[in-house]
Design an enzyme around this catalytic site. Structure first.
Site, PDB file in Angstrom:
ATOM      1  N   GLY A  72       0.942  -1.411  -0.088  1.00 31.29           N
ATOM      2  CA  GLY A  72       0.052   0.015   0.117  1.00 31.29           C
ATOM      3  C   GLY A  72       0.802   1.242  -0.008  1.00 31.29           C
ATOM      4  N   THR A  74       3.013   2.238  -2.390  1.00 33.37           N
ATOM      5  CA  THR A  74       3.574   2.625  -3.808  1.00 33.37           C
ATOM      6  C   THR A  74       2.330   2.159  -4.756  1.00 33.37           C
ATOM      7  N   GLY A  75       2.292   2.985  -5.818  1.00 24.52           N
ATOM      8  CA  GLY A  75       1.641   2.715  -6.917  1.00 24.52           C
ATOM      9  C   GLY A  75       0.153   2.310  -6.877  1.00 24.52           C
ATOM     10  N   ARG A  96       7.681  -4.171   2.827  1.00 25.21           N
ATOM     11  CA  ARG A  96       8.962  -4.222   3.290  1.00 25.21           C
ATOM     12  C   ARG A  96       9.447  -3.078   3.612  1.00 25.21           C
ATOM     13  N   ARG A 124       6.515 -12.711   1.982  1.00 27.41           N
ATOM     14  CA  ARG A 124       7.125 -14.063   1.721  1.00 27.41           C
ATOM     15  C   ARG A 124       7.513 -15.036   2.799  1.00 27.41           C
ATOM     16  N   PHE A 154       9.843  -9.028 -13.031  1.00 28.65           N
ATOM     17  CA  PHE A 154      10.574  -8.229 -13.921  1.00 28.65           C
ATOM     18  C   PHE A 154      10.655  -9.078 -15.279  1.00 28.65           C
ATOM     19  N   TYR A 204      -2.608 -11.215 -18.084  1.00 27.04           N
ATOM     20  CA  TYR A 204      -1.967 -12.307 -18.614  1.00 27.04           C
ATOM     21  C   TYR A 204      -1.964 -13.513 -17.649  1.00 27.04           C
ATOM     22  N   PRO A 245      -5.557  -5.885 -13.935  1.00 31.65           N
ATOM     23  CA  PRO A 245      -5.253  -4.543 -14.539  1.00 31.65           C
ATOM     24  C   PRO A 245      -4.344  -4.650 -15.835  1.00 31.65           C
ATOM     25  N   ARG A 256      10.668  -2.342 -14.100  1.00 31.57           N
ATOM     26  CA  ARG A 256      10.871  -3.749 -14.421  1.00 31.57           C
ATOM     27  C   ARG A 256      10.650  -4.206 -15.523  1.00 31.57           C
TER      28      ARG A 256
HETATM   29  C1  LIG Z   1       2.025  -4.329 -18.586  1.00 31.45           C
HETATM   30  C2  LIG Z   1       0.706  -5.111 -18.247  1.00 31.45           C
HETATM   31  C3  LIG Z   1       0.891  -6.304 -17.115  1.00 31.45           C
HETATM   32  C4  LIG Z   1       1.863  -5.863 -16.032  1.00 31.45           C
HETATM   33  C5  LIG Z   1       1.897  -6.610 -14.970  1.00 31.45           C
HETATM   34  C6  LIG Z   1       2.705  -6.176 -14.041  1.00 31.45           C
HETATM   35  C7  LIG Z   1       2.550  -6.910 -13.019  1.00 31.45           C
HETATM   36  C8  LIG Z   1       3.566  -6.616 -11.831  1.00 31.45           C
HETATM   37  O1  LIG Z   1       3.620  -7.566 -10.741  1.00 31.45           O
HETATM   38  S1  LIG Z   1       4.335  -4.969 -11.670  1.00 31.45           S
HETATM   39  C9  LIG Z   1       5.022  -5.137  -9.856  1.00 31.45           C
HETATM   40  C10 LIG Z   1       6.488  -4.663  -9.980  1.00 31.45           C
HETATM   41  N1  LIG Z   1       6.860  -4.420  -8.676  1.00 31.45           N
HETATM   42  C11 LIG Z   1       8.005  -4.859  -7.941  1.00 31.45           C
HETATM   43  O2  LIG Z   1       8.417  -5.965  -8.691  1.00 31.45           O
HETATM   44  C12 LIG Z   1       8.287  -4.601  -6.749  1.00 31.45           C
HETATM   45  C13 LIG Z   1       9.174  -5.531  -5.927  1.00 31.45           C
HETATM   46  N2  LIG Z   1      10.336  -6.193  -6.615  1.00 31.45           N
HETATM   47  C14 LIG Z   1      11.369  -6.314  -5.858  1.00 31.45           C
HETATM   48  O3  LIG Z   1      11.510  -6.305  -4.959  1.00 31.45           O
HETATM   49  C15 LIG Z   1      12.415  -6.952  -6.967  1.00 31.45           C
HETATM   50  O4  LIG Z   1      12.276  -6.496  -8.413  1.00 31.45           O
HETATM   51  C16 LIG Z   1      12.419  -8.579  -6.989  1.00 31.45           C
HETATM   52  C17 LIG Z   1      11.130  -9.158  -7.372  1.00 31.45           C
HETATM   53  C18 LIG Z   1      13.715  -9.132  -7.963  1.00 31.45           C
HETATM   54  C19 LIG Z   1      12.836  -8.972  -5.581  1.00 31.45           C
HETATM   55  O5  LIG Z   1      14.067  -8.398  -4.891  1.00 31.45           O
HETATM   56  P1  LIG Z   1      14.862  -9.130  -4.033  1.00 31.45           P
HETATM   57  O6  LIG Z   1      15.702  -8.035  -3.319  1.00 31.45           O
HETATM   58  O7  LIG Z   1      14.196  -9.849  -3.039  1.00 31.45           O
HETATM   59  O8  LIG Z   1      15.738 -10.158  -4.948  1.00 31.45           O
HETATM   60  P2  LIG Z   1      16.902 -10.346  -5.439  1.00 31.45           P
HETATM   61  O9  LIG Z   1      17.720 -11.008  -4.611  1.00 31.45           O
HETATM   62  O10 LIG Z   1      17.361  -8.997  -6.029  1.00 31.45           O
HETATM   63  O11 LIG Z   1      16.584 -11.335  -6.417  1.00 31.45           O
HETATM   64  C20 LIG Z   1      16.116 -12.581  -6.414  1.00 31.45           C
HETATM   65  C21 LIG Z   1      16.591 -13.370  -7.674  1.00 31.45           C
HETATM   66  O12 LIG Z   1      15.915 -12.756  -8.760  1.00 31.45           O
HETATM   67  C22 LIG Z   1      17.172 -12.714  -9.744  1.00 31.45           C
HETATM   68  N3  LIG Z   1      16.996 -11.591 -10.412  1.00 31.45           N
HETATM   69  C23 LIG Z   1      16.629 -10.341 -10.097  1.00 31.45           C
HETATM   70  N4  LIG Z   1      16.327  -9.517 -11.186  1.00 31.45           N
HETATM   71  C24 LIG Z   1      16.630 -10.180 -12.276  1.00 31.45           C
HETATM   72  C25 LIG Z   1      16.524  -9.988 -13.559  1.00 31.45           C
HETATM   73  N5  LIG Z   1      16.217  -8.761 -14.097  1.00 31.45           N
HETATM   74  N6  LIG Z   1      16.931 -11.147 -14.521  1.00 31.45           N
HETATM   75  C26 LIG Z   1      17.189 -12.289 -14.042  1.00 31.45           C
HETATM   76  N7  LIG Z   1      17.026 -12.534 -12.853  1.00 31.45           N
HETATM   77  C27 LIG Z   1      16.798 -11.591 -11.839  1.00 31.45           C
HETATM   78  C28 LIG Z   1      18.292 -12.403  -8.630  1.00 31.45           C
HETATM   79  O13 LIG Z   1      19.458 -12.559  -9.424  1.00 31.45           O
HETATM   80  C29 LIG Z   1      18.015 -13.555  -7.643  1.00 31.45           C
HETATM   81  O14 LIG Z   1      18.416 -14.745  -8.161  1.00 31.45           O
HETATM   82  P3  LIG Z   1      20.005 -15.271  -7.559  1.00 31.45           P
HETATM   83  O15 LIG Z   1      21.234 -14.489  -8.270  1.00 31.45           O
HETATM   84  O16 LIG Z   1      19.983 -16.726  -8.286  1.00 31.45           O
HETATM   85  O17 LIG Z   1      19.778 -15.193  -6.110  1.00 31.45           O
HETATM   86  N1  LIG Z   2       1.262  -1.296 -12.988  1.00 34.85           N
HETATM   87  C1  LIG Z   2       1.044  -2.118 -14.124  1.00 34.85           C
HETATM   88  O1  LIG Z   2       0.897  -2.048 -15.085  1.00 34.85           O
HETATM   89  C2  LIG Z   2       0.306  -3.412 -13.290  1.00 34.85           C
HETATM   90  C3  LIG Z   2       0.302  -3.867 -12.029  1.00 34.85           C
HETATM   91  N2  LIG Z   2      -0.356  -5.049 -11.727  1.00 34.85           N
HETATM   92  C4  LIG Z   2      -0.141  -5.362 -10.307  1.00 34.85           C
HETATM   93  O2  LIG Z   2      -0.638  -4.287  -9.352  1.00 34.85           O
HETATM   94  C5  LIG Z   2       0.110  -4.603  -8.333  1.00 34.85           C
HETATM   95  C6  LIG Z   2       0.741  -3.366  -7.826  1.00 34.85           C
HETATM   96  O3  LIG Z   2       1.496  -2.954  -8.740  1.00 34.85           O
HETATM   97  P1  LIG Z   2       2.203  -1.613  -9.060  1.00 34.85           P
HETATM   98  O4  LIG Z   2       1.608  -0.685  -8.063  1.00 34.85           O
HETATM   99  O5  LIG Z   2       2.255  -1.221 -10.304  1.00 34.85           O
HETATM  100  O6  LIG Z   2       3.863  -1.849  -8.687  1.00 34.85           O
HETATM  101  P2  LIG Z   2       4.738  -1.329  -7.192  1.00 34.85           P
HETATM  102  O7  LIG Z   2       6.166  -1.993  -7.482  1.00 34.85           O
HETATM  103  O8  LIG Z   2       4.689   0.089  -6.987  1.00 34.85           O
HETATM  104  O9  LIG Z   2       4.134  -2.300  -6.076  1.00 34.85           O
HETATM  105  C7  LIG Z   2       4.297  -3.563  -5.640  1.00 34.85           C
HETATM  106  C8  LIG Z   2       4.417  -3.527  -4.041  1.00 34.85           C
HETATM  107  O10 LIG Z   2       4.636  -4.781  -3.561  1.00 34.85           O
HETATM  108  C9  LIG Z   2       5.336  -4.539  -2.463  1.00 34.85           C
HETATM  109  N3  LIG Z   2       6.078  -5.680  -2.168  1.00 34.85           N
HETATM  110  C10 LIG Z   2       6.887  -6.276  -2.741  1.00 34.85           C
HETATM  111  N4  LIG Z   2       7.557  -7.441  -2.189  1.00 34.85           N
HETATM  112  C11 LIG Z   2       6.938  -7.664  -1.164  1.00 34.85           C
HETATM  113  C12 LIG Z   2       7.269  -8.392  -0.015  1.00 34.85           C
HETATM  114  N5  LIG Z   2       7.962  -9.407  -0.114  1.00 34.85           N
HETATM  115  N6  LIG Z   2       6.547  -8.244   1.123  1.00 34.85           N
HETATM  116  C13 LIG Z   2       5.548  -7.166   1.115  1.00 34.85           C
HETATM  117  N7  LIG Z   2       5.309  -6.256   0.044  1.00 34.85           N
HETATM  118  C14 LIG Z   2       6.228  -6.428  -1.155  1.00 34.85           C
HETATM  119  C15 LIG Z   2       6.300  -3.412  -2.607  1.00 34.85           C
HETATM  120  O11 LIG Z   2       6.662  -2.662  -1.220  1.00 34.85           O
HETATM  121  P3  LIG Z   2       8.179  -2.884  -0.803  1.00 34.85           P
HETATM  122  O12 LIG Z   2       9.176  -2.977  -1.823  1.00 34.85           O
HETATM  123  O13 LIG Z   2       8.242  -1.928   0.279  1.00 34.85           O
HETATM  124  O14 LIG Z   2       7.911  -4.275  -0.186  1.00 34.85           O
HETATM  125  C16 LIG Z   2       5.401  -2.459  -3.444  1.00 34.85           C
HETATM  126  O15 LIG Z   2       4.681  -1.509  -2.628  1.00 34.85           O
HETATM  127  C17 LIG Z   2       0.806  -5.726  -8.601  1.00 34.85           C
HETATM  128  O16 LIG Z   2       0.028  -6.870  -7.653  1.00 34.85           O
HETATM  129  C18 LIG Z   2       1.108  -5.937  -9.705  1.00 34.85           C
HETATM  130  O17 LIG Z   2       1.283  -7.186  -9.923  1.00 34.85           O
HETATM  131  C19 LIG Z   2      -1.094  -5.623 -12.483  1.00 34.85           C
HETATM  132  C20 LIG Z   2      -1.020  -5.234 -13.914  1.00 34.85           C
HETATM  133  C21 LIG Z   2      -0.410  -4.128 -14.305  1.00 34.85           C
END
Ligand SMILES: CCC/C=C/C=C/C(=O)SCCNC(=O)CCNC(=O)[C@H](O)C(C)(C)COP(=O)(O)OP(=O)(O)OC[C@H]1O[C@@H](n2cnc3c(N)ncnc32)[C@H](O)[C@@H]1OP(=O)(O)O
Ligand SMILES: NC(=O)C1=CN([C@@H]2O[C@H](COP(=O)(O)OP(=O)(O)OC[C@H]3O[C@@H](n4cnc5c(N)ncnc54)[C@H](OP(=O)(O)O)[C@@H]3O)[C@@H](O)[C@H]2O)C=CC1
Length: 340
Positions: A72, A74-75, A96, A124, A154, A204, A245, A256
């Site tokens: 809650g 961000t985003g 986090r 997690r 990502f 998707y 969405p 990402r």
């Molecule tokens: C467009 C329409 C549809 C859209 C849909 C959207 C959906 C969404 O979900 S958008 C939400 C996006 N927001 C986030 O992702 C926010 C949270 N993300 C993160 O915290 C990080 O990006 C991550 C998910 C990577 C988690 O971070 P954390 O610090 O916990 O992990 P790491 O230690 O950095 O990485 C874990 C392992 O993943 C590997 N890795 C990381 N990035 C990549 C990459 N770009 N490519 C390949 N692999 C990657 C990383 O190397 C770690 O693996 P290992 O090295 O084997 O330990």
């Molecule tokens: N934006 C888009 O185009 C789309 C987004 N979505 C979905 O919408 C939702 C929000 O995405 P969006 O706002 O765009 O992206 P954000 O990255 O802003 O939101 C993701 C949130 O998840 C939190 N988060 C990530 N890992 C953890 C964890 N381990 N424990 C607790 N919280 C965590 C992050 O906070 P923190 O890093 O502090 O943990 C962050 O606030 C997601 O479910 C995404 O899949 C779906 C379709 C399209």
């Protein structure tokens, strides 16, 4: 589209005009140039579809209600928190990064006059989830609204993914949703308290998608979890809905999923409404689904994507990028064809 490429490839159309280049992307690129008035981030038809962002429900809709929103800070999560708070909810936001949560809580509560509680949580980790829910129950009680919004994602070719990369995404999206839902759900059932659950997935989740394979797998799992509990936990006063969405330009997602910024234009080209979605539009749908106006809504999966999914699904929908002149050429060829 394959047919058109073959047609434009035909010697009978040999010309230096780039419109006839046998390359899909160039064909679409030219179509786009025709469609676009300028190089801004909307197609012309977007003027018919203005994004209304302000909360649409009646003030006080969530008075005396507690809403728990993961991610809650961000985003989209921040947007949903703002809307629910504007409508009277006392919100608890969990993720986090506590500094980000605190800043968001302060910003929103100062605008709405309603308390927003930041609680650190790693979804997690089931122990972290338990501690977060303990704190919420202690501070404000059990929630009336639970939004599973936290996610990780990502883009990456799947052959580049390590086991830990798969685990980072699926633990956050699928296991995180399960830990939150099971922990809060059990407590609600024991307390005989009803609640509305909402899961944020994505378009998707239905189709799967290359290059985001762990996210697609986990989001599909989240949807199965929700639909299973619609049936099983309705008798306890719990309802479950899903929002899928399409693309919305948040920093978390686009940094990402579109790290170079090149993909955004392609997305807009295939969105019939001609623009990306907005945080406020998701927030209004979420607020409705979690409100008592939606008491009879459980098990709904709602796409909110400007028509993108339908556009991508139809075999010939890319023909909407063909210009009038190109149609004239194709029609002439088709009409000349006799027999099979
Ligand atoms: C467009 C329409 C549809 C859209 C849909 C959207 C959906 C969404 O979900 S958008 C939400 C996006 N927001 C986030 O992702 C926010 C949270 N993300 C993160 O915290 C990080 O990006 C991550 C998910 C990577 C988690 O971070 P954390 O610090 O916990 O992990 P790491 O230690 O950095 O990485 C874990 C392992 O993943 C590997 N890795 C990381 N990035 C990549 C990459 N770009 N490519 C390949 N692999 C990657 C990383 O190397 C770690 O693996 P290992 O090295 O084997 O330990
Ligand atoms: N934006 C888009 O185009 C789309 C987004 N979505 C979905 O919408 C939702 C929000 O995405 P969006 O706002 O765009 O992206 P954000 O990255 O802003 O939101 C993701 C949130 O998840 C939190 N988060 C990530 N890992 C953890 C964890 N381990 N424990 C607790 N919280 C965590 C992050 O906070 P923190 O890093 O502090 O943990 C962050 O606030 C997601 O479910 C995404 O899949 C779906 C379709 C399209």
């Amino acid at each position: 589209v394959k047919i058109i490429i073959r047609i434009f490839d035909a010697e009978s159309l040999s010309t230096s005009n780039a419109l006839f280049t046998p390359c899909l992307l160039q064909l679409f690129g030219n179509g786009t140039a025709v469609l676009r008035k300028s190089d801004d981030d909307r197609a012309p038809q977007a003027r018919f579809f203005p994004p209304l962002q302000e909360p649409m429900l009646l003030p006080g809709t969530f008075k005396n209600k507690v809403a728990f929103i993961t991610g809650g800070g961000t985003g989209l999560g921040k947007g949903m928190t703002f809307t629910l708070s504007s409508l009277g909810a006392e919100c608890v936001i969990a993720s986090r990064n506590l500094d980000v949560l605190k800043a968001t809580a302060e910003e929103i509560s100062s605008q709405t006059g309603n308390k927003v509680h930041p609680v650190q949580c790693n979804v997690r980790d089931p122990d972290s989830v338990k501690a977060t829910v303990d704190q919420m129950v202690n501070d404000v009680g059990l929630p009336d609204v639970v939004i599973n919004n936290a996610a990780g994602n990502f883009i990456s070719p799947s052959e580049r993914l390590s086991a830990n990369a798969w685990k980072a995404i699926t633990d956050t999206v699928l296991n995180g949703t399960a830990y939150i839902t099971l922990d809060i759900g059990k407590r609600l059932i024991a307390a005989q308290k009803g609640a509305a659950f909402l899961c944020i997935t994505t378009i998707y989740a239905d189709s799967g998608s290359g290059f985001v394979m762990p996210s697609a797998s986990a989001k599909a799992g989240v949807e199965a979890l929700c639909k299973s509990l619609v049936a099983e936990w309705g008798r306890y006063g719990l309802r479950f809905n899903i929002i899928q969405p399409g693309p919305i330009k948040t920093k978390g997602a686009f940094s990402r999923l579109d790290p170079t910024g090149k993909f955004e234009k392609l997305m807009i080209e295939r969105i019939p409404v001609g623009r990306l979605g907005t945080v406020g539009e998701i927030a209004n749908l979420a607020a409705y689904l979690c409100s008592d106006y939606a008491s009879w809504v459980s098990g709904a999966t709602i796409k909110i994507d400007g028509g993108e999914y339908s556009f991508m699904a139809g075999e010939f929908n890319s023909l909407s990028l063909v210009t009038k002149e190109q149609w004239d050429v194709m029609e002439a060829i088709i009409r000349q064809t006799k027999g099979s």
